[in-house]
Design an enzyme around this catalytic site. Structure first.
Site, PDB file in Angstrom:
ATOM      1  N   ARG A 248      -4.543 -60.523 -25.019  1.00 27.97           N
ATOM      2  CA  ARG A 248      -5.755 -59.969 -25.643  1.00 27.97           C
ATOM      3  C   ARG A 248      -5.616 -59.822 -27.157  1.00 27.97           C
ATOM      4  NH1 ARG A 248      -7.221 -54.704 -22.682  1.00 27.97           N
ATOM      5  NH2 ARG A 248      -4.973 -54.478 -22.650  1.00 27.97           N
TER       6      ARG A 248
ATOM      7  N   LYS B 245     -26.044 -59.940 -18.110  1.00 30.05           N
ATOM      8  CA  LYS B 245     -25.037 -60.709 -17.395  1.00 30.05           C
ATOM      9  C   LYS B 245     -25.263 -62.205 -17.462  1.00 30.05           C
ATOM     10  CE  LYS B 245     -23.110 -57.779 -14.063  1.00 30.05           C
ATOM     11  NZ  LYS B 245     -21.812 -58.446 -14.096  1.00 30.05           N
TER      12      LYS B 245
ATOM     13  N   ARG C 286     -14.237 -56.615 -24.991  1.00 28.82           N
ATOM     14  CA  ARG C 286     -13.921 -55.941 -23.741  1.00 28.82           C
ATOM     15  C   ARG C 286     -13.499 -56.934 -22.660  1.00 28.82           C
ATOM     16  NH1 ARG C 286     -16.119 -50.620 -23.260  1.00 28.82           N
ATOM     17  NH2 ARG C 286     -15.508 -50.681 -21.084  1.00 28.82           N
TER      18      ARG C 286
ATOM     19  N   HIS D 187     -23.958 -43.415 -22.790  1.00 31.90           N
ATOM     20  CA  HIS D 187     -23.304 -44.481 -23.549  1.00 31.90           C
ATOM     21  C   HIS D 187     -23.244 -44.183 -25.037  1.00 31.90           C
ATOM     22  CE1 HIS D 187     -24.571 -46.362 -19.773  1.00 31.90           C
ATOM     23  NE2 HIS D 187     -23.397 -46.966 -19.878  1.00 31.90           N
TER      24      HIS D 187
END
Ligand code: GLN
Ligand code: ZN
Length: 772
Positions: free
Chosen positions: A15, A116, A529, A708
């Site tokens: 990552r 998505k 992420r 959030h």
């Protein structure tokens, strides 16, 4: 015969891109550092594929955030709110402003919406269109990346997102036009891009057209015909690879077979049947190369060499070897990097590892299968085939995969196992008597802030710097503090706070039989992420109770009810790498039975309210509507298997977020949870309408504030939402809770927000009393 890789992961094996991007956003890394990291990652991917012997190596599959946002910049489709940033800042900073929003002394703009990518767990930034949308060739990224590889003597196959799919994935931001009508304005820009690629030396271009895996209209199909016809006439010597994935071409096949393209890619992992459909189609003229997507780009299992070779041979015998390519089913973006990094025997034993292949291993599989098909007789290749055969034959009998008791239990399931004893209205009465909660009962969704400290205990435990006893002691203290906190601010139904969980799926994966956990199996979810899905390789069972100890401990601390907290079977399935040797419905029922045992044990331990989270239920929906009901039926059955083992007095909650419930409200209702909590605050309760229209019969907790954001909602805001909800739903059925878990928040804002939430519920109650 060529080997064709549709795309490669780009976040870095450890990552690296995440780390440098996040530092860059904080101002702790320079632009040069970030760009250099990008260059390194691209080059190491290209080199790896070149050295392995891949023929068609992708470029422009790299992205600093998202490939659809890259296309938005390439096509110059920059929404007006970023105009000032576009004028003043670099393209890269404009790009990140669009991805993440930008708030400083000079600018205050929101990010683009995210959604998505088909049925994957990858999220893209949704293009925005206006009626007079203008396009321009704004970013030359595809061309620059092609040249970047060329400078290292690597000729790549640029991957570009088709303008048609691009438009279909976007959103009309005003009324009065159809986005597909923008194609005529977009096409000149697209052709300019292709021209640039050809001028730079590209001979093959992969055009991604995954909208062909969806239900699209005749008008959309006409747009596709026009695009490929024009491309063929403008660039007669360019080899276009028409590429769709994630499902069959279905009723688009006839159109697709007519298109004048060099190669047609088939995702044969998701839709193996379409191979015969293509070969047998009346209008299959054998004028195209078929790119056979036989290596699974979305899962981590070794390819079965024997089966793959048989398929290739079959196609070869019909259309000739030079018409056949061997490919990954879709981009390897959805696979983790490298199995060789996995060295932790405890969580991923060698017995399981032998069945796996991550991106790097898949590249090797492609090349090996090509060698096997084209008659390579070297010892090395023969040994690889032997190994592959061995791995697959051990799989069939392995005792770590197959558990006869689990299989028997699933086969003995009856309709009774997925029904509560009494119907909801009866249960509701019993539960109201038992629980004696006030009107507008308050609760939370499960998790409380996971501070750095809490996370550090877990990592110390992992590194053995903390003993299990010491760790448990710390968790106990944290739970006690969380309980006292909730009591103090006056919540009605408490939770233990989930501080012992790293992740709501991985936690259960770690405790259930049939799962393995990787150390570096990260897959990009969005931007920086990534998620690390557990590996569900075998029959699932629960060797011992998982959450009971913590829930019972939490309950022992308080005279108020503490809600038990579990992840549901559909979500565990959806967020794992799932075995491909049995139907997903069967695997889901196995998980359901394990969760059922946990639910029953919680009840036995005195927990009277139990929540089974299913945030992923909607995203499991197949891409095409015709398959929805099959999925929904087994998904609903699985949830009900998990939750129907308890007495009527035990109250079952479920929670879902990020969901549009319109299409599936009937099935949500048939889950028959006593209480459902949902995300509704961002839409100001609009998401509730579908529950109201459908006359949703059970209790419901519409989220009253968005977790959030660190912003603290005022008492008045919450009250207004509750007033709205009280006009839509029977008072008896309303719960008061935040939108989702509080894991990502800090304590101060959590305290302030929940105090307002409790106060708003009290105001609502006092209004009720006055009315009587
Ligand atoms: N119970 C979980 C939590 O509160 C639910 C998370 C989710 O919905 N994604 O964290
Ligand atoms: Zn949620």
């Amino acid at each position: 015969m060529k080997t064709n890789v549709l795309g490669y992961p780009r976040i870095g094996a450890k990552r690296e891109l995440k780390k440098v991007s996040e530092r860059y956003w904080k101002g702790a890394a320079t632009k040069t550092e970030l760009v250099e990291m990008g260059k390194q990652l691209k080059l190491s991917n290209w080199r790896l594929m070149q050295q392995a012997g891949i023929d068609l190596i992708p470029s422009n599959d790299f992205s600093f955030y998202d490939q659809v946002l890259d296309a938005t910049l390439t096509y110059g489709c920059i929404p007006a709110r970023y105009q000032k940033i576009k004028e003043k800042e670099s393209k890269l900073d404009l790009y990140f402003a669009m991805a993440r929003g930008l708030q400083n002394n000079e600018f205050d703009v929101t990010a683009m919406e995210m959604t998505k990518w088909f049925d994957t767990n990858y999220h893209y930034l949704v293009p925005e269109f206006t009626a007079n949308q203008k396009f321009e060739l704004f970013s030359l990224k595809p061309i620059n990346e092609f040249k970047e590889a060329l400078a290292h003597n690597i000729t790549t196959k640029p991957v570009v997102l088709s303008p048609v799919t691009y438009l279909l994935l976007g959103k009309e931001k005003e009324e009065g036009f159809n986005k597909i009508d923008l194609l005529d304005d977009l096409l000149p820009v697209f052709y300019k891009l292709i021209e640039g690629l050809v001028d730079a030396g590209a001979t093959h271009i992969q055009i991604d057209e995954p909208c062909l895996a969806l239900d699209i209209t005749d008008k959309d199909r006409e747009a596709i015909k026009k695009l490929y016809k024009e491309l063929a006439s403008k660039f007669s010597s360019l080899k276009i690879i028409l590429t769709s994935y994630f499902d069959c071409y279905g009723d688009n096949l006839e159109t697709v077979l007519q298109l004048p393209v060099h190669a047609l890619h088939l995702d044969l992992v998701r839709c193996s049947l379409q191979l015969d459909d293509v070969l047998d189609a009346a209008n299959f003229k054998n004028d195209k190369i078929l790119s056979l997507g036989l290596i699974d780009g979305r899962n981590i299992w070794k390819t079965n060499f024997e089966d793959t070779i048989a398929t290739v041979k079959k196609v070869e015998s019909k259309i000739g070897i030079d018409k056949v390519w061997l490919a990954t089913s879709c981009s390897l973006l959805h696979s983790p990097y490298d199995l060789d990094l996995e060295q932790n025997e405890e969580t991923l034993p060698a017995s399981v590892k032998q069945w796996l292949a991550f991106a790097k291993q898949k590249v090797d599989e492609l090349v090996t299968i090509k060698k096997l098909v084209t008659g390579d007789t070297s010892k090395e290749v023969a040994a690889k085939l032997l190994n592959n055969n061995r791995a697959h034959s051990t799989k069939k009998e392995s005792s770590v995969i197959h558990n006869a008791a689990v299989k028997a239990r699933v086969s003995l399931l009856t309709a009774n196992d997925s029904e509560r004893n009494a119907e909801f209205l009866t249960r509701q009465k019993i539960q109201k008597d038992q629980l004696k909660l006030p009107a507008y009962p308050t609760t939370t969704i499960g998790s409380f802030p996971q501070t750095k400290e809490v996370r550090s205990w877990r990592s110390k435990l992992k590194k053995k710097e903390l003993s299990l006893d010491a760790y448990n002691e710390l968790i106990k203290q944290e739970i006690e503090e969380t309980i006292r906190f909730q009591e103090k601010i006056g919540l009605d139904v408490l939770v233990h706070g989930e501080c012992e969980r790293n992740d709501m799926v991985e936690y259960f994966g770690e405790k259930l039989e049939g799962f393995a956990i990787s150390s570096f199996g990260w897959v990009q979810s969005y931007g920086s992420r990534a998620v690390k899905p557990p590996i569900l390789f075998g029959d699932v069972s629960r060797p011992s109770a998982i959450t009971v100890k913590w829930s019972a401990y939490a309950q022992s601390l308080s005279s108020k009810f503490v809600k038990g907290m579990l992840t549901g079977p559909i979500t565990i399935l959806q967020w794992s790498f799932v075995r491909n040797d049995q139907a997903r419905s069967t695997t889901c029922k196995q998980i359901a039975l394990a969760i059922r045992d946990e639910v029953v044990d919680l009840e036995q331990a005195g927990i009277q309210v139990i929540q089974v989270d299913e945030p992923a239920i909607r995203e499991g929906l197949p891409l095409r509507k015709e398959y929805w009901s099959t999925y929904l039926n087994w998904a609903v059955e699985s949830f009900k298997i998990a939750t129907s083992g308890v007495a009527d007095k035990t109250q079952i909650h479920t929670h879902m977020c990020y969901s549009e419930f319109n299409d599936i409200i009937e099935h949500i209702t048939s889950l028959d949870a006593d209480v459902i909590t949902i995300e509704t605050s961002r839409s100001k309760m609009d998401l509730l309408n579908v529950f109201v229209d459908f006359k949703y019969p059970n209790e419901i907790g519409p989220g009253v504030y968005d977790i959030h954001s660190p912003r603290v909602p005022t008492l008045l805001e919450i009250e207004e939402l509750l007033v709205k909800a009280s006009k839509l739903l029977p008072t008896d059925n309303i719960w008061v809770n935040p939108d989702c878990g509080l894991k990502t928040r800090d304590w101060p804002e959590t305290k302030a927000a929940l105090e307002n939430l409790v106060a708003a519920a009290k105001t609502m109650r006092s209004k009720l009393e006055k009315a009587y």
